[in-house]
Structures are given as C-alpha cells and as structure tokens.
Design an enzyme around this catalytic site. Structure first.
Site, mmCIF file in Angstrom:
data_model
loop_
_atom_site.group_PDB
_atom_site.id
_atom_site.type_symbol
_atom_site.label_atom_id
_atom_site.label_comp_id
_atom_site.label_asym_id
_atom_site.label_seq_id
_atom_site.Cartn_x
_atom_site.Cartn_y
_atom_site.Cartn_z
ATOM 1 C CG HIS A 132 -1.690 1.304 1.543
ATOM 2 N ND1 HIS A 132 -1.070 2.160 2.302
ATOM 3 C CD2 HIS A 132 -2.783 1.755 0.947
ATOM 4 C CE1 HIS A 132 -2.162 3.218 2.195
ATOM 5 N NE2 HIS A 132 -3.280 2.949 1.533
ATOM 6 C CG HIS A 179 -0.813 9.954 0.687
ATOM 7 N ND1 HIS A 179 -0.516 9.498 2.012
ATOM 8 C CD2 HIS A 179 -1.788 9.180 0.354
ATOM 9 C CE1 HIS A 179 -1.939 8.919 2.307
ATOM 10 N NE2 HIS A 179 -2.485 8.739 1.257
#
Length: 588
Positions: A132, A179
């Site tokens: 992830h 991110h």
C-alpha cells in the site's frame, strides 16, 4: 561454545565499585535431545545409517536416503572444522546439537522446495503479496516519497505495488508520485517505473501488478502511458480485451510480465449497467446504520471504488495499458455490486472498516465474488503512522490483495511476512479450494459456522542462544544477564488464534525453557505460527529479543532450528531457537 568448554564469568556493576559476577551456563543439549541421541547413537556416534533412521522416524522425512544423511554429516563437519577421523564418520552429541541448530541443514520449512502450488489457475485463485502506498519511506502525512521502498518491497517478494499519480506543479509535462493532499515530498514517476523494471523479478518470476491511483488530466494520462510502455517494453502485458474480460490469466502464463490495474475510463463504466433492482439508500452506499468511512477519514478518496475519473475523454494510450479494471458503478452499494452477475472480471477496493462491515453482514457474497474477481483491501485512513491491520478478516473471505504498509513494522506485518514464506516465497499462495466453489465441488467455507478441529499442532520450545554474541552483555540489562521468556502462538481465523508464553529463565544467556504447547486448528491452511522472545523487566517495558512467523501449512516436523528476526523482519544472524514440532491432521 562447545558443551565441554568451561563456562565463562561475566561481571556487572550494581553501583559505583560494587559488582556482581554471573557464571554463564554452557551451551549443552536439552534432555530430550540427549535422549534421542542416546537412542540412535552407536558407541557414542550417530553415523550415516543412524542419521537416516533419525530423519525418517523423528524428523518425518520419509524419503530420506543414506546419501542425504552422508551429505548432512559432511556439510556439518565442514562448518565445525572436525578433524578427528572417528568423529568425521558421524556426530557426537556436540556436533549433533550443532547440526540441529544449523539454519541451512535443519530449517523449519523446506528451503530446497521452490514453487509447489498449482500456478495454472486464474490469478484470482491466489493470495498475492500486496503493498500500500509503496513509494512512502515512512508515515502517511509527511515522509519522503522514493523508489527505494518500492525496490525493498520487490526484493522481499511483493507482487502488487501501488503508485499515486499527480501532476507536477513545476512542469506541466511531468508526472509525480506522492500521497496527495499531504506534506509528503514527491518522487518522479519515471524513476519509479525504471526501478520497477530493474527489480521486478529479483525475488519472484511470477507476474507483478502495478495499481495506479491517478489524478491526471488526459494529456498526463497519455504521458504516463508513454513512460510505462517505453520503459517496460515487452515486460508489459497488453492482452486482447475480449479474452481478459471473462477470466484472469494464470500466474504461470504471465511469468516475468507486468500488469497495470486502475479505474477504466467513464465510457467503459457506463457500459457496465448496475442491477435494475438496486436500491440506492439516501444515507450513503453502506446504508443508514453503517458510516461511509471514505467520506469521513480517507485522505485519498481515489482509493475508493466509485468512479471519479477525470472527464469523459481519456487518452486512448492510457486505456490500452489497463489489464485489470478497477471500480464499480458509481452509487451502487458494494454488496449489490459484488452480487451482480456479470461476465467480465474486475477488481474492487475497500478499506479495512468497510471490509469488516460487509464480511459481517454478507460473508458468502464476498467469498463468491472473490472466487472470480479481485478484492483489494487497504488500511484505514487514520493509520497515519503507516501501521497495519489484521489480514485474516480479508484472507478468510478470499480477498487476494491485502494491501499493507511494507515500510513499517509490527505484528500484523510480521504475520504477512510469515504467510508469504509459503510456496517458495514467490508472492503467490493458492487459496484453499473451499474458497473456490466452482472448483472444489464441496461446500463453500462459511465463516459464521463453527468448524471442527482439523489439525493438532504441538510446539515444544527447548532453548535459545545467540543474543550475547549479537548484542553484547549490556544490551538488555546493565546489572545482570537477561531473563528471557518466549511467546508461542497461532495467528489465523478467530477460532484458531491463541498466544501462550513460557516461564522466564533468570540471568541466563542460554535459556532452556522445555515448555510445550498444543494448538487446535480449524483452518490450518491460513494459520501462521508466531514465535517471539522478550526479556522480562520488572520496572519497565519488556525488551524485544526477536520474532519469527511461519506458515503452518509448510512446517516440517521433528527437532527444528529457527533463526529469529528483528522488528523489521530482517534476520538476526545467530539468534536461534530449538523447537520440536508435532502435527496430527484429521481428514476434512
């Protein structure tokens, strides 16, 4: 230290000039090992014929040969530098113990066996080691983005990596990986793709999946597709759309190929009609009594499955590279989307809270969906510190891609490392047939029903060693040798989970516990053996002494050595335990 060597003394200062001396116990064989040695030895020596008998009767290696026994003796003597002619013919008690503690000659799982599961089934029939936010070096909010954690993950056998794509604010024709909506510093997308190409198949030859969460304009989608195709070349799998819609290809057919998975363009999603009887609840897709976790806590809403593709025009180059199509029709509840009867196969993504809710209310719907389609599970959005979650909720419902923050550490990640030691550490573990109703012909696994015990596993933990040589005498305690205890347990489905502990052995660098524990397992295919060692501290938190997780499905029986690992999963060379493993299986 040999069993015949004189024990050393270690001095520790209590305060000022006052000191205490502790005699370090010699490294000697536990009584059970001595008894076994006496049983098989002739004139104080276990020769090749006796060792072969030991391998068959105690170690459970039914096919062990005399030649194999001779090779083991020769290999151990080379390491032990045995010169005496008589001893070269076999093992005395000391060299027998050294053999049992040898990580190469006596491992807990079979190191010589590579991939042994049937790899010719569709990819949806396998658990796949999945990362992830694979580019993050640390936490989810402010750490740097880099290709380095991607490389490290690939070297550990990860087969699904995730990249979040965003426009470069300083260059209109550049694509960044970061991110989004956080303080993470970006890394260039092409640098990540080059790193993937160079390291994709270092640990495994089986297919690698790149999941893209893109926030790009059509022009930048085309740029991303150009970067992918130019750098990956023939490694990139570009299938005919008609053949891949019905069933995913097998891992065996895609060796050393890279697949792209992302949300398809809106034109594709519009063609996938939702079921006509779907009721759209007013309080969100999960119903009024279940909160929508994506709306409340997810930092990156593109991780959810509702289509939010940019615009109706998508670069054709980008469409072409998508092999595994992700996403469900917008506004359709996940349960309804999973239950819909469609010919095409797809990938859905859910967060860990969403997974728990749907598995609690509709377990068989999830299991039936994952028999053909991919289900990816990602961490709860508030895990800012890159912690992880219990993977067994997902695995016990057939979810293949249980996405973990591989850059962190902690018990859930230790369990994932242990689980994927199975099947030659190739990153693919075939799901049990009971998760594949079209293939098994038997009953589908129902997590809600009580299951009978199918395996009785006994673990006797004899001894440990190696901490003094690895860490030095004051690593655990400034005033005395350590007080080690071990924790032994099972991670698995709820009925199988249990953790036990030995007594603490005071002031001893070579603790001998001789404690035995039995575990009754209802689902041994998913079970993971957990081993931990800690140093008891009366006034503070106990110190960590090492850990290891191993797949129960691949455990070798008999007297076995294990090498412990640190918190990040790297081996603590020389830090060892000696166990006895006994397993009794009942017919299904």
């Amino acid at each position: 230290m040999n069993a015949t060597e004189k024990p050393e003394k270690h001095k520790y200062k209590l305060c000022g000039c006052i000191g205490r001396s502790f005699r370090m116990t010699s490294l000697s064989a536990p009584k059970d090992v001595e008894d076994i040695f006496v049983k098989y030895a002739q004139n104080g020596i276990i020769g090749a014929a006796q060792l072969q008998q030991f391998l068959v009767e105690v170690q459970g290696e039914k096919d062990a040969t005399l030649k194999q026994a001779e090779e083991i003796i020769a290999a151990q003597h080379r390491e032990s530098h045995v010169i005496h002619v008589l001893h070269r013919q076999g093992f005395n008690l000391n060299t027998f113990l050294q053999y049992l503690l040898n990580p190469q000659l006596n491992p807990p799982i079979n190191l010589s066996v590579s991939v042994h599961h049937d790899m010719t089934k569709p990819m949806s029939h396998y658990y796949i080691s999945t990362g992830h936010n694979s580019y993050l070096t640390g936490n989810q909010l402010s750490s740097a983005c880099s290709e380095v954690p991607i490389i490290k993950a690939l070297q550990k056998g990860v087969r699904v990596v995730e990249l979040d794509l965003w426009p470069n604010e300083d260059a209109e024709d550049k694509v960044n990986v970061l991110h989004g909506r956080t303080l993470t510093t970006p890394v260039d997308f092409e640098k990540c793709i080059v790193a993937i190409k160079e390291h994709a198949f270092e640990a495994s030859e089986f297919p690698l999946v790149i999941t893209l969460e893109d926030h790009l304009t059509p022009a930048l989608q085309a740029k991303a597709a150009e970067i992918i195709t130019r750098n990956l070349g023939d490694l990139l799998y570009l299938p005919d759309a008609q053949t891949t819609c019905i069933e995913f290809p097998s891992p065996a057919s895609l060796k050393k190929r890279i697949l792209i998975s992302t949300k398809p363009p809106k034109e594709y999603l519009a063609a996938v009609e939702p079921p006509k009887d779907v009721i759209h609840p007013k309080d969100g897709a999960w119903g009024e009594d279940i909160p929508d976790y994506n709306e409340q806590v997810e930092q990156d809403t593109n991780d959810s499955d509702d289509d939010d593709s940019i615009g109706k025009k998508t670069a054709p180059e980008y469409k072409r590279i998508i092999t595994i199509r992700a996403g469900k029709p917008k506004g359709v509840p996940m349960k309804e989307a999973m239950a819909a009867k469609e010919d095409i196969v797809k990938r859905f993504s859910v967060s860990e809270p969403q997974l728990e809710k749907i598995c609690k209310n509709h377990p068989l719907t999830v299991i039936n969906f994952t028999s053909r389609n991919f289900l990816r599970v990602y961490p709860y959005g508030l895990r800012f510190n890159s912690s992880n979650y219990n993977p067994f909720v997902a695995w016990s419902h057939g979810a293949q891609m249980v996405a973990f923050n591989m850059q962190g550490y902690g018990r859930p990640l230790w369990i994932v490392h242990g689980f994927f030691k199975a099947n030659g550490r190739c990153g693919y573990v075939k799901k049990p047939d009971m998760f594949l109703p079209n293939e098994s012909g038997g009953p589908v696994y129902d997590p809600a029903k009580a299951a009978s015990v199918r395996t009785r596993l006994k673990i006797k933990i004899f001894m440990g060693l190696g901490w003094l040589e690895k860490f030095g005498k004051r690593h655990f305690d400034n005033f005395s040798p350590p007080d080690f205890y071990a924790r032994v347990g099972i991670a698995g489905v709820p009925a199988d989970q249990k953790m036990r502990r030995t007594k603490a052995i005071e002031d001893d660098w070579h603790p001998k516990w001789d404690d035995e524990f039995e575990f009754k397992l209802t689902f041994p295919e998913l079970a993971v053996l957990r081993l931990e060692v800690h140093e008891y501290d009366m006034s503070d938190k106990d110190d960590f002494g090492g850990q290891l997780c191993l797949p129960v499905s691949e455990l070798k029986t008999g007297l076995r050595h294990v090498t412990l690992c640190d918190k990040r999963g790297d081996e603590l060379s020389g830090v060892k335990l000696l166990l006895q493993i006994t397993r009794n299986d009942s017919p299904v």
